[in-house]
Write a protein that holds these residues in place. Sequence first.
Motif, PDB file in Angstrom:
ATOM      1  N   GLY A  71      34.892  29.846  39.883  1.00 42.18           N
ATOM      2  CA  GLY A  71      34.468  31.073  40.558  1.00 42.18           C
ATOM      3  C   GLY A  71      34.440  31.042  42.069  1.00 42.18           C
ATOM      4  N   ARG A  72      35.028  30.006  42.685  1.00 47.50           N
ATOM      5  CA  ARG A  72      34.920  29.924  44.156  1.00 47.50           C
ATOM      6  C   ARG A  72      35.640  31.090  44.855  1.00 47.50           C
ATOM      7  NH1 ARG A  72      38.986  24.784  45.512  1.00 47.50           N
ATOM      8  NH2 ARG A  72      40.757  25.606  44.351  1.00 47.50           N
ATOM      9  N   ILE A  73      36.769  31.542  44.310  1.00 48.16           N
ATOM     10  CA  ILE A  73      37.524  32.632  44.940  1.00 48.16           C
ATOM     11  C   ILE A  73      36.856  33.976  44.639  1.00 48.16           C
ATOM     12  CG2 ILE A  73      39.753  33.834  44.936  1.00 48.16           C
ATOM     13  CD1 ILE A  73      40.984  30.988  44.358  1.00 48.16           C
ATOM     14  N   ILE A  87      38.747  36.800  35.180  1.00 44.41           N
ATOM     15  CA  ILE A  87      39.111  36.711  33.755  1.00 44.41           C
ATOM     16  C   ILE A  87      39.840  35.398  33.509  1.00 44.41           C
ATOM     17  CG2 ILE A  87      40.424  37.770  31.883  1.00 44.41           C
ATOM     18  CD1 ILE A  87      39.855  40.445  33.064  1.00 44.41           C
ATOM     19  N   ASP A  88      39.223  34.541  32.706  1.00 46.67           N
ATOM     20  CA  ASP A  88      39.763  33.200  32.473  1.00 46.67           C
ATOM     21  C   ASP A  88      39.940  32.968  30.982  1.00 46.67           C
ATOM     22  OD1 ASP A  88      39.580  30.518  34.534  1.00 46.67           O
ATOM     23  OD2 ASP A  88      39.796  30.120  32.383  1.00 46.67           O
ATOM     24  N   ILE A  89      40.956  32.180  30.633  1.00 46.71           N
ATOM     25  CA  ILE A  89      41.188  31.909  29.212  1.00 46.71           C
ATOM     26  C   ILE A  89      40.136  30.977  28.618  1.00 46.71           C
ATOM     27  CG2 ILE A  89      42.706  29.902  29.565  1.00 46.71           C
ATOM     28  CD1 ILE A  89      44.414  30.968  27.234  1.00 46.71           C
ATOM     29  N   GLY A 144      54.082  38.514  31.962  1.00 40.64           N
ATOM     30  CA  GLY A 144      53.044  39.330  31.329  1.00 40.64           C
ATOM     31  C   GLY A 144      51.874  39.602  32.262  1.00 40.64           C
ATOM     32  N   TYR A 145      51.440  38.570  32.975  1.00 39.06           N
ATOM     33  CA  TYR A 145      50.316  38.774  33.896  1.00 39.06           C
ATOM     34  C   TYR A 145      50.711  39.650  35.085  1.00 39.06           C
ATOM     35  CZ  TYR A 145      46.482  36.040  31.948  1.00 39.06           C
ATOM     36  OH  TYR A 145      45.443  35.609  31.167  1.00 39.06           O
ATOM     37  N   LEU A 146      51.927  39.463  35.609  1.00 38.07           N
ATOM     38  CA  LEU A 146      52.357  40.302  36.745  1.00 38.07           C
ATOM     39  C   LEU A 146      52.408  41.767  36.312  1.00 38.07           C
ATOM     40  CD1 LEU A 146      55.204  38.085  38.310  1.00 38.07           C
ATOM     41  CD2 LEU A 146      52.835  38.317  39.111  1.00 38.07           C
TER      42      LEU A 146
HETATM   43  C1  LIG Z   1      43.574  25.067  38.531  1.00 39.00           C
HETATM   44  S1  LIG Z   1      42.357  26.182  37.954  1.00 39.00           S
HETATM   45  C2  LIG Z   1      42.227  27.321  39.324  1.00 39.00           C
HETATM   46  C3  LIG Z   1      40.916  28.086  39.345  1.00 39.00           C
HETATM   47  C4  LIG Z   1      40.749  29.057  40.525  1.00 39.00           C
HETATM   48  N1  LIG Z   1      41.875  29.969  40.612  1.00 39.00           N
HETATM   49  C5  LIG Z   1      40.566  28.310  41.820  1.00 39.00           C
HETATM   50  O1  LIG Z   1      41.561  28.041  42.518  1.00 39.00           O
HETATM   51  O2  LIG Z   1      39.434  27.963  42.141  1.00 39.00           O
HETATM   52  C6  LIG Z   1      43.248  27.116  36.743  1.00 39.00           C
HETATM   53  C7  LIG Z   1      42.349  28.091  35.982  1.00 39.00           C
HETATM   54  O3  LIG Z   1      43.197  28.994  35.277  1.00 39.00           O
HETATM   55  C8  LIG Z   1      42.689  29.157  33.969  1.00 39.00           C
HETATM   56  N2  LIG Z   1      43.823  29.519  33.118  1.00 39.00           N
HETATM   57  C9  LIG Z   1      44.797  28.707  32.654  1.00 39.00           C
HETATM   58  N3  LIG Z   1      45.650  29.391  31.882  1.00 39.00           N
HETATM   59  C10 LIG Z   1      45.198  30.671  31.867  1.00 39.00           C
HETATM   60  C11 LIG Z   1      45.656  31.862  31.255  1.00 39.00           C
HETATM   61  N4  LIG Z   1      46.732  31.881  30.474  1.00 39.00           N
HETATM   62  N5  LIG Z   1      44.956  32.996  31.454  1.00 39.00           N
HETATM   63  C12 LIG Z   1      43.845  33.002  32.237  1.00 39.00           C
HETATM   64  N6  LIG Z   1      43.351  31.903  32.823  1.00 39.00           N
HETATM   65  C13 LIG Z   1      44.038  30.754  32.650  1.00 39.00           C
HETATM   66  C14 LIG Z   1      42.055  27.822  33.638  1.00 39.00           C
HETATM   67  O4  LIG Z   1      41.132  27.919  32.592  1.00 39.00           O
HETATM   68  C15 LIG Z   1      41.431  27.442  34.975  1.00 39.00           C
HETATM   69  O5  LIG Z   1      40.141  27.939  35.069  1.00 39.00           O
END
Ligand SMILES: C[S@@+](CC[C@H](N)C(=O)[O-])C[C@H]1O[C@@H](n2cnc3c(N)ncnc32)[C@H](O)[C@@H]1O
Length: 242
Positions: A71-73, A87-89, A144-146
């Motif tokens: 959650g830092r960002i 939203i995270d998986i 898909g995400y884009l």
């Molecule tokens: C390297 S971390 C980066 C976290 C954050 N963006 C940051 O820089 O502080 C990658 C994150 O993406 C999430 N993630 C990986 N695949 C994902 C997906 N398909 N959909 C959503 N989140 C995903 C992971 O669970 C993890 O929390």
Amino acid sequence: MDHAAEEMRTFWDDRARENAAWYVDTTCDYDHPDMDAFFAVGRKVVAEAFVDAPVRPPGNRLAVEIGPGLGRISLALAEHFERVIGIDISAEMVERARGLVTNPAVSFEVGNGTDLRPLESGRVDFVTTFTVLQHLPSPELIDGYLRDAARVLAPGGILAAQWNNLPHPSAWRARAIWWRLRNRIGGPLKMDARVARPFIGTRLPLDVVTRTLEDAGMTIRATKGLGTLFAWVWAEKTGPVG
Ligand SMILES: C[S@@+](CC[C@H](N)C(=O)[O-])C[C@H]1O[C@@H](n2cnc3c(N)ncnc32)[C@H](O)[C@@H]1O
């Protein structure tokens, strides 16, 4: 949930249990991550993606982060938006993020790993993602995400996305093979999680990203860091909401 999403969720849940901060940011100290420095990076990323960005959205009501990790960002985005949703998986990441980030403007949700549902269409001012698309194991997942970022954005809304734009797919593959080999030489039990498919991820050329975004009703306004792992694209929602 399909097999690829299951694999990603299991991988990131396991990484969160093992050492969430380090897998979010492998430049941290593995045993003693400095969490102040860790959260300071969140503000730096928001400075790059939003504050000092070449283009900004007209509204400031709602920002969405794809893959917020701890959650830092998302926390840093709350300095600029009334509400932020990450939203995270990974349910394990989401649980830890909820424990670390107590700003009531920020919430974290477990997503399906492939898009931003159940977010409504056309309501979001700003979507961002950092060090997430680079880990997705197929171009289709990035696509898909884009596309779904385009769906949820309001007219004039901005997507700021970092992705892996390293050239030469064969060089990228060679790097992955070398990494695996190095791990085997280090001993079969010492397999580094960073060689797994949900971490190694996918690189994408700019023309593929451009085609996807334009097809989804977005206009690219700027790019940065092309040819590197830390490439950025800023795109504006110019097409119809839908
Ligand atoms: C390297 S971390 C980066 C976290 C954050 N963006 C940051 O820089 O502080 C990658 C994150 O993406 C999430 N993630 C990986 N695949 C994902 C997906 N398909 N959909 C959503 N989140 C995903 C992971 O669970 C993890 O929390």
